[in-house]
Design a protein around this motif. Structure first.
Motif, PDB file in Angstrom:
ATOM      1  N   SER A  87      70.527 -39.301  63.971  1.00  0.00           N
ATOM      2  CA  SER A  87      71.463 -38.240  64.365  1.00  0.00           C
ATOM      3  C   SER A  87      71.927 -37.422  63.171  1.00  0.00           C
ATOM      4  O   SER A  87      72.295 -36.255  63.320  1.00  0.00           O
ATOM      5  N   LEU A 146      81.098 -27.289  69.446  1.00  0.00           N
ATOM      6  CA  LEU A 146      80.000 -28.046  68.872  1.00  0.00           C
ATOM      7  C   LEU A 146      79.265 -28.830  69.952  1.00  0.00           C
ATOM      8  O   LEU A 146      79.873 -29.304  70.914  1.00  0.00           O
ATOM      9  N   LYS A 147      77.969 -28.982  69.793  1.00  0.00           N
ATOM     10  CA  LYS A 147      77.178 -29.887  70.637  1.00  0.00           C
ATOM     11  C   LYS A 147      76.759 -31.072  69.782  1.00  0.00           C
ATOM     12  O   LYS A 147      76.113 -30.897  68.739  1.00  0.00           O
ATOM     13  N   GLU A 148      77.119 -32.265  70.218  1.00  0.00           N
ATOM     14  CA  GLU A 148      76.806 -33.475  69.474  1.00  0.00           C
ATOM     15  C   GLU A 148      76.027 -34.441  70.362  1.00  0.00           C
ATOM     16  O   GLU A 148      76.235 -34.464  71.582  1.00  0.00           O
ATOM     17  N   CYS A 201      69.930 -38.480  69.786  1.00  0.00           N
ATOM     18  CA  CYS A 201      70.294 -39.765  70.377  1.00  0.00           C
ATOM     19  C   CYS A 201      69.326 -40.861  69.932  1.00  0.00           C
ATOM     20  O   CYS A 201      68.219 -40.594  69.450  1.00  0.00           O
ATOM     21  N   MET A 212      73.864 -34.176  75.357  1.00  0.00           N
ATOM     22  CA  MET A 212      74.839 -33.695  74.394  1.00  0.00           C
ATOM     23  C   MET A 212      76.266 -33.898  74.918  1.00  0.00           C
ATOM     24  O   MET A 212      76.518 -33.862  76.118  1.00  0.00           O
ATOM     25  N   GLU A 213      77.181 -34.101  73.991  1.00  0.00           N
ATOM     26  CA  GLU A 213      78.611 -34.022  74.270  1.00  0.00           C
ATOM     27  C   GLU A 213      79.143 -32.725  73.666  1.00  0.00           C
ATOM     28  O   GLU A 213      78.677 -32.275  72.620  1.00  0.00           O
ATOM     29  N   LYS A 265      82.181 -30.670  71.990  1.00  0.00           N
ATOM     30  CA  LYS A 265      83.417 -30.865  71.228  1.00  0.00           C
ATOM     31  C   LYS A 265      83.958 -29.497  70.807  1.00  0.00           C
ATOM     32  O   LYS A 265      83.215 -28.685  70.242  1.00  0.00           O
TER      33      LYS A 265
END
Length: 507
Positions: free
Chosen positions: A76, A154-156, A186, A487-488, A490
């Motif tokens: 990641s 943000l995309k995490e 991931c 993605m999460e 944020k």
């Protein structure tokens, strides 16, 4: 049956039985195992692979490896360019191994070798497209919140992902999930079907050769209980993505609910094609035959019901029956074969039970409706089957048969056709055939389905997102939306300068 086009056994020499072991933290598990599962080829009736049968402890070890690999940032934390480089190398290695992967998939699944080659080689394009997304991944910004504020979205990566895949397209469906999860950053634990595990294990070898760090992808073989259940319920897993039956998908969602992890499900379908009198009827008939017999009908996107305008119903059905007789059924190792074997005897019995129940309910079987013995191979095949005189309330018109069985319904108006299309628990895909663009657009707007095809069937591209509505699933795969599933989001809100007014004011 004598009117059918049957391809007898080629008498080909089969390879030695393949041995599959778990792939955990960058290494194959030791030969010792709690048990082994033997896969007998549905087409040839002999053992073709032998795989370790995983335990809950095996699944937990794989989850621990994926968790550690995510948390320390070995994957990641890499740039999009670095991740894309690995994914592109995997695509090259897939293409270099098409023949050996397609052969074992054909022997394990019963699908024709030509289709298996197309599935494996086509999957390489999914890996390449996912690589492009890894390099172009971005969030959003808000620069209009005032002179003293700036916000960034943000995309995490969501974290550790459990991937549970089915037997009907073992490599293609894995490639609709895994490269997109990896592109997002991931780490993953994969459980293939116990019926078709080999191409997934081969992929593990290719991932290592491509330079993927140990622990980023782990593979555990075995059954839904206990392996799949552990992958769905373990709190160290952040997301589970599953493709398979709606009934099992509901179980996956229930198992995941204890930790409220994200769930993505690609489930069943009872997919309709509506044919109007002004359509290219010859092209439509050919597409209907392809849609119902491709992969022996063992396909979530199978065009298993057609809805015909009453003015053309009789002639169109007759043409479909005639084309059904010309479809090549038989030995999947013959490149000419278009339709192979049913995956298990139990599934064949389930298909036949659907047809028998329809007969008893008053439906008429125009062709097929029984097992098919192929010279030199045995009887684990099912005849191409077309069922007419079907009413919308019959089980065969509503339930997923998952075999080479086509049901025929009739309509008079577009509104009536849409009522029949939408009167289903499923909503995976639907199709319309008409030369009138207004008819096609009205149908596309009204059909409750994740994908609508017009004047074609089952054309797909890595760029075009796939998924269903209603009981056909949750979430989307492939395309940009397929990446977003992993993605999460944020929100980062920043104040520029010391401009914040004090909340507590001195007295």
């Amino acid at each position: 049956m004598l009117d059918l086009t049957v391809i007898p056994s080629t008498g080909a020499t089969l390879p030695e039985v393949r041995v599959n072991r778990h792939w955990i933290n960058g290494a194959f598990a030791p030969e010792e195992a709690a048990g082994w599962t033997e896969r007998v080829s549905p087409s040839h009736g002999v053992a073709v692979s032998r795989s370790q049968r995983g335990t809950a402890e095996d699944a937990e070890a794989a989850i621990a490896a994926a968790r550690a690999a995510f948390d320390d940032g070995r994957w990641s934390g890499l740039s999009g360019k670095a991740r894309a480089t690995v994914l592109l190398k995997v695509a090259e290695l897939i293409e270099a191994n098409v023949d050996r992967m397609a052969l074992i998939e054909t022997l394990e699944s019963g699908k024709p070798i030509t289709q298996a080659r197309g599935e494996v080689s086509g999957a390489a394009d999914l890996w390449r497209y996912a690589a492009s997304l890894a390099r172009t991944l971005h969030g959003d910004s808000h620069n209009s919140l005032g002179q003293d504020m700036l916000a960034v979205v943000l995309k995490e990566p969501i974290g550790v992902v459990s991937i549970i895949t089915p037997w009907n397209f073992p490599f293609w469906i894995l490639s609709q999930k895994l490269p997109f999860a990896l592109a997002a950053g991931c780490t993953c634990v994969v459980k293939p079907s116990e019926l078709t595990p080999s191409t997934t294990v081969i992929l593990g070898e290719l991932l290592a050769e491509a330079g993927l760090p140990a622990g980023v992808v782990n593979i555990v073989l075995g059954y839904g209980q206990p392996v799949g259940a552990t992958l769905a319920s373990d709190p160290r897993v952040d997301m589970v993505t599953f493709t398979g039956s709606t009934a099992v998908g509901k179980g996956i969602a229930a198992a995941a609910s204890g930790t409220l992890k994200k769930v993505a499900l690609e489930l069943g379908g009872k997919n309709p094609q509506v044919i109007f009198p002004d359509a290219d009827l010859e092209g439509a008939a050919d597409a209907v035959v392809f849609g119902v017999y491709f992969n022996t009908g063992q396909c979530c996107n199978s065009g298993s019901r057609i809805i015909l305008h009453e003015d053309i119903a009789e002639a169109f059905t007759a043409r479909v029956v005639e084309l059904s007789k010309q479809v090549a059924f038989g030995d999947p190792l013959d490149p000419a074969t278009q339709v192979g074997a049913i995956v298990t005897p139990e599934h064949g019995a389930k298909i036949d039970a659907h047809v028998s129940a329809a007969r008893k309910a008053g439906a008429r079987v125009e062709i097929g409706g029984a097992g098919l013995a192929v010279p030199g191979l045995g009887a684990q095949f099912y005849q191409p089957t077309v069922v007419t005189n079907v009413t919308p309330d019959m089980a065969i018109a509503r339930e997923e048969v998952f075999g080479p069985v086509l049901t025929v319904l009739n309509f008079r108006t577009l509104d009536e056709a849409l009522t029949l299309v939408n009167d289903a628990d499923y909503g995976l895909s639907a199709g319309v055939w008409s030369e009138n663009v207004h008819t096609c657009l009205s149908f596309a707007r009204g059909a409750q389905a994740g994908t609508v095809w017009t004047n074609t069937w089952m054309d797909g591209f890595p760029e075009v997102t796939f998924g269903g509505v209603k009981q056909s699933g949750l979430g989307r795969e492939i395309g940009r939306f397929g990446l977003d599933e992993f993605m999460e989001i944020k929100s980062l809100v920043m104040r520029i300068g010391r401009t914040r007014a004090p909340w507590v004011r001195p007295r």
